[in-house]
Design a protein around this motif. Structure first.
Motif, PDB file in Angstrom:
ATOM      1  N   LEU A  66     -34.537  86.252 -17.104  1.00  0.00           N
ATOM      2  CA  LEU A  66     -34.371  87.142 -15.966  1.00  0.00           C
ATOM      3  C   LEU A  66     -33.660  88.406 -16.401  1.00  0.00           C
ATOM      4  O   LEU A  66     -32.595  88.348 -17.018  1.00  0.00           O
ATOM      5  CB  LEU A  66     -33.562  86.427 -14.874  1.00  0.00           C
ATOM      6  CG  LEU A  66     -33.469  87.081 -13.517  1.00  0.00           C
ATOM      7  CD1 LEU A  66     -34.851  87.159 -12.864  1.00  0.00           C
ATOM      8  CD2 LEU A  66     -32.539  86.278 -12.620  1.00  0.00           C
TER       9      LEU A  66
ATOM     10  N   ARG B  19     -32.000  91.873 -14.921  1.00  0.00           N
ATOM     11  CA  ARG B  19     -31.512  92.545 -13.714  1.00  0.00           C
ATOM     12  C   ARG B  19     -31.101  93.956 -14.080  1.00  0.00           C
ATOM     13  O   ARG B  19     -30.442  94.156 -15.096  1.00  0.00           O
ATOM     14  CB  ARG B  19     -30.320  91.799 -13.119  1.00  0.00           C
ATOM     15  CG  ARG B  19     -30.666  90.474 -12.503  1.00  0.00           C
ATOM     16  CD  ARG B  19     -29.446  89.901 -11.784  1.00  0.00           C
ATOM     17  NE  ARG B  19     -29.780  88.660 -11.122  1.00  0.00           N
ATOM     18  CZ  ARG B  19     -29.434  87.466 -11.564  1.00  0.00           C
ATOM     19  NH1 ARG B  19     -28.731  87.345 -12.674  1.00  0.00           N
ATOM     20  NH2 ARG B  19     -29.760  86.391 -10.884  1.00  0.00           N
TER      21      ARG B  19
ATOM     22  N   GLU C 257     -35.028  92.561 -10.117  1.00  0.00           N
ATOM     23  CA  GLU C 257     -35.010  91.365 -10.946  1.00  0.00           C
ATOM     24  C   GLU C 257     -36.420  91.136 -11.473  1.00  0.00           C
ATOM     25  O   GLU C 257     -37.367  91.066 -10.689  1.00  0.00           O
ATOM     26  CB  GLU C 257     -34.581  90.137 -10.154  1.00  0.00           C
ATOM     27  CG  GLU C 257     -33.131  90.123  -9.756  1.00  0.00           C
ATOM     28  CD  GLU C 257     -32.733  88.830  -9.072  1.00  0.00           C
ATOM     29  OE1 GLU C 257     -31.525  88.568  -9.031  1.00  0.00           O
ATOM     30  OE2 GLU C 257     -33.607  88.097  -8.577  1.00  0.00           O
TER      31      GLU C 257
END
Length: 75
Positions: free
Chosen positions: A67, A69, A59
């Protein structure tokens, strides 16, 4: 935006960022959700020598709170 490479990784995982993306922190988790790495230095290269072979989730958070991921494989 940003991307990670190489994948799979053996020693160093690199984070490629665009000019406006400032890395605030990076966390790496096992596939079972256990946090195994955390960094707030904003570095774009991570040593994976502490990681065992397997699949991980990374992350990456930027200064705007966005964010990213992604999964990667440690060889």
């Amino acid at each position: 935006d940003c991307a990670i490479y190489p994948n799979p990784v053996t020693d160093i995982l690199n984070i490629k960022v665009e000019n406006n993306f400032i890395i605030e922190n990076v966390n790496i988790y096992t596939i079972l959700g256990k946090k195994v790495y955390s960094d707030k230095s904003g570095e774009s290269s991570i040593s994976t020598s502490i990681l065992e072979k397997g699949i991980y989730l990374i992350e990456i958070k930027n200064s705007d709170g966005d964010l990213l991921r992604a999964q990667f494989i440690k060889m």
